[in-house]
Design a protein around this motif. Structure first.
Motif, short mmCIF file in Angstrom:
data_model
loop_
_atom_site.label_atom_id
_atom_site.label_comp_id
_atom_site.label_asym_id
_atom_site.label_seq_id
_atom_site.Cartn_x
_atom_site.Cartn_y
_atom_site.Cartn_z
N MET A 1 0.85 -1.19 0.00
CA MET A 1 0.00 0.00 0.00
C MET A 1 0.88 1.25 0.00
SD MET A 1 -1.49 2.69 1.88
CE MET A 1 -1.69 2.41 3.63
N ILE A 2 0.53 2.19 -0.83
CA ILE A 2 1.25 3.46 -0.91
C ILE A 2 0.38 4.54 -0.28
CG2 ILE A 2 2.44 5.10 -2.38
CD1 ILE A 2 3.57 2.29 -2.60
N LEU A 3 0.89 5.17 0.76
CA LEU A 3 0.22 6.30 1.40
C LEU A 3 0.81 7.58 0.82
CD1 LEU A 3 -1.66 7.28 3.80
CD2 LEU A 3 0.43 7.37 5.15
N THR A 4 -0.04 8.45 0.31
CA THR A 4 0.46 9.71 -0.24
C THR A 4 0.04 10.87 0.66
OG1 THR A 4 -1.47 10.20 -1.64
CG2 THR A 4 0.24 8.76 -2.57
N VAL A 5 0.90 11.88 0.69
CA VAL A 5 0.65 13.09 1.47
C VAL A 5 0.78 14.28 0.55
CG1 VAL A 5 1.27 14.43 3.52
CG2 VAL A 5 1.67 11.95 3.49
N THR A 6 -0.30 15.04 0.42
CA THR A 6 -0.33 16.21 -0.45
C THR A 6 -0.77 17.42 0.36
OG1 THR A 6 -1.08 14.73 -2.23
CG2 THR A 6 -1.13 17.09 -2.68
N PRO A 7 0.17 18.24 0.84
CA PRO A 7 -0.22 19.37 1.70
C PRO A 7 -1.03 20.44 0.98
CG PRO A 7 2.12 18.86 1.92
CD PRO A 7 1.62 18.12 0.73
N ASN A 8 -0.90 20.53 -0.35
CA ASN A 8 -1.60 21.57 -1.10
C ASN A 8 -2.28 20.97 -2.33
OD1 ASN A 8 -2.47 24.18 -1.57
ND2 ASN A 8 -0.53 24.91 -2.40
N PRO A 9 -3.35 20.15 -2.13
CA PRO A 9 -4.01 19.49 -3.25
C PRO A 9 -4.82 20.47 -4.09
CG PRO A 9 -5.30 19.16 -1.28
CD PRO A 9 -4.05 19.90 -0.86
N SER A 10 -5.40 19.97 -5.16
CA SER A 10 -6.15 20.86 -6.05
C SER A 10 -7.17 20.07 -6.84
CB SER A 10 -5.19 21.56 -7.03
OG SER A 10 -4.58 20.60 -7.87
N LEU A 11 -8.06 20.81 -7.46
CA LEU A 11 -8.83 20.31 -8.58
C LEU A 11 -8.15 20.83 -9.84
CD1 LEU A 11 -12.54 20.93 -7.48
CD2 LEU A 11 -11.35 18.73 -7.61
N ASP A 12 -7.84 19.96 -10.77
CA ASP A 12 -7.15 20.36 -12.00
C ASP A 12 -8.12 20.37 -13.16
OD1 ASP A 12 -4.81 20.62 -10.63
OD2 ASP A 12 -3.87 18.81 -11.42
N ARG A 13 -8.38 21.56 -13.68
CA ARG A 13 -9.25 21.69 -14.86
C ARG A 13 -8.36 21.87 -16.09
NH1 ARG A 13 -14.51 22.01 -13.88
NH2 ARG A 13 -15.19 22.51 -11.76
N THR A 14 -8.56 21.01 -17.08
CA THR A 14 -7.76 21.04 -18.31
C THR A 14 -8.65 21.37 -19.49
OG1 THR A 14 -6.23 19.37 -17.42
CG2 THR A 14 -6.22 19.72 -19.80
N TYR A 15 -8.24 22.36 -20.28
CA TYR A 15 -8.97 22.75 -21.49
C TYR A 15 -8.05 22.55 -22.70
CZ TYR A 15 -12.09 25.09 -18.19
OH TYR A 15 -12.95 25.36 -17.16
N GLU A 16 -8.51 21.79 -23.70
CA GLU A 16 -7.77 21.65 -24.96
C GLU A 16 -8.31 22.70 -25.92
OE1 GLU A 16 -7.34 17.74 -26.52
OE2 GLU A 16 -7.14 16.81 -24.54
N LEU A 17 -7.40 23.51 -26.48
CA LEU A 17 -7.77 24.65 -27.30
C LEU A 17 -7.08 24.59 -28.66
CD1 LEU A 17 -7.22 27.35 -24.54
CD2 LEU A 17 -9.45 26.55 -25.35
N PRO A 18 -7.71 25.16 -29.71
CA PRO A 18 -7.03 25.24 -31.01
C PRO A 18 -5.86 26.20 -30.98
CG PRO A 18 -9.15 26.37 -31.08
CD PRO A 18 -9.10 25.65 -29.76
N GLY A 19 -5.83 27.10 -30.01
CA GLY A 19 -4.74 28.06 -29.86
C GLY A 19 -5.06 29.00 -28.72
#
Length: 315
Positions: A1-19
């Motif tokens: 089991m791998i326990l991870t610690v993330t002191p500053n997590p986020s929601l990551d929003r990704t937008y693919e754009l033509p430019g």
């Protein structure tokens, strides 16, 4: 089991754009939202590989609730530490040629009690962990020595620690002997205070950080591959990647591959490179599943190419 610690997590929003055009109204051709933060990404990659993982992170506001829900949907146990502030939201813009524009929010400020709550969450869940992966930047309210304290407490409990951070937080933690650190070339150059232009420069810098306390160094060199320096020796690995779609989270997938393969030796290094190469072929910050991996594309050697120039030298 791998326990991870993330002191500053986020929601990551990704937008693919033509430019990307400044001042214009841009219409995305695709978009997605993923749980984010370096440790969270490691947990996602571990879960995608079919291993159990627990993600410890401060979570607050509706964004924190969404983060916990998304983690649960991925089969990850979210050990959220309640905080007063709201979990940050980061935005990534992806252009057709693979160019990324990232906007990372600062995130909430943690109180002393909230920071201690993260320590408590790690302590209560670490007894069954094969590794504790501590990853990412520190939020406001936490001193650079916070990771050093986490390493010390975890070692006293008998846990192995992988640390992926930078700057003062990295250098402050070295004396505590993290079992593996995972800097990229820029972070490594900053830690030793000099530019790195070749793989040989990277090797010397990694050896210096081992002398300062790190037990092993897994250095990510982007398209040039990865270098592992540990007690048994130094190993270098590369993989062929025909097309890069997004490199967001690729280093985190790489660390997950390294730890799930045992966290030492050339076999673990090959797994790290295979996971990183698979991640850059995927959209946004998607983490690779076993079907995405191509181990045959990885070349690992103990003959480190010292004179090989880095594609992106670290100033």
């Amino acid at each position: 089991m791998i326990l991870t610690v993330t002191p500053n997590p986020s929601l990551d929003r990704t937008y693919e754009l033509p430019g990307v055009v400044r001042g214009a109204v841009l219409r995305a051709t695709a978009d997605r939202v993923d749980p984010g933060g370096k440790g969270v990404n490691v947990a996602r990659a571990v879960a995608a590989a079919g291993h159990r993982t627990v993600a410890v992170a401060p979570m607050g506001g509706p964004e924190g609730a969404l983060l916990a829900r998304l983690l649960g949907e991925l089969g990850i146990e979210a050990a959220g530490v309640p905080i007063t502030g709201s979990t940050r939201v980061n935005v990534t813009l992806v252009e057709p040629d693979g160019t990324l524009t990232k906007i990372n929010a600062a995130g909430p400020e943690l109180s002393a009690d909230e920071a201690e709550g993260v320590f408590d969450a790690v302590r209560s869940r670490s007894s069954t962990a094969d590794w504790i992966a501590c990853c990412g930047s520190l939020p406001r309210g936490l001193a650079p020595e916070w990771y050093a304290e986490l390493v010390a407490r975890s070692h006293r409990a008998g846990a192995r620690i992988a640390l992926d951070t930078s700057g003062d937080a990295l250098t402050a933690a070295l004396a505590g002997g993290p079992d593996v650190i995972k800097p990229n070339a820029l972070e490594l150059a900053e830690a030793v205070g000099r530019p790195l232009g070749t793989v040989g420069d990277v090797l010397k810098a990694a050896e210096e950080l081992r002398e300062r306390g790190a037990r092993s160094v897994l250095a990510s060199l982007g398209a040039d591959g990865q270098l592992l320096v540990e007690a048994s020796g130094a190993y270098f690995a590369t993989a062929r990647v025909d097309a890069v779609r997004s490199n967001v989270g690729a280093g985190d997938a790489s660390l997950a591959g390294f730890l799930t393969a045992g966290g030492r030796g050339p076999g673990a290094l090959a797994s790290a490179v295979a996971h990183g190469a698979a991640a850059v072929r995927l959209a946004g910050s998607l983490m690779p599943a076993p079907a995405d991996l191509d181990p045959t594309s990885v070349v690992t050697t103990s003959h480190v190419p010292l004179d090989r120039a880095l594609t992106e030298p670290a100033p």
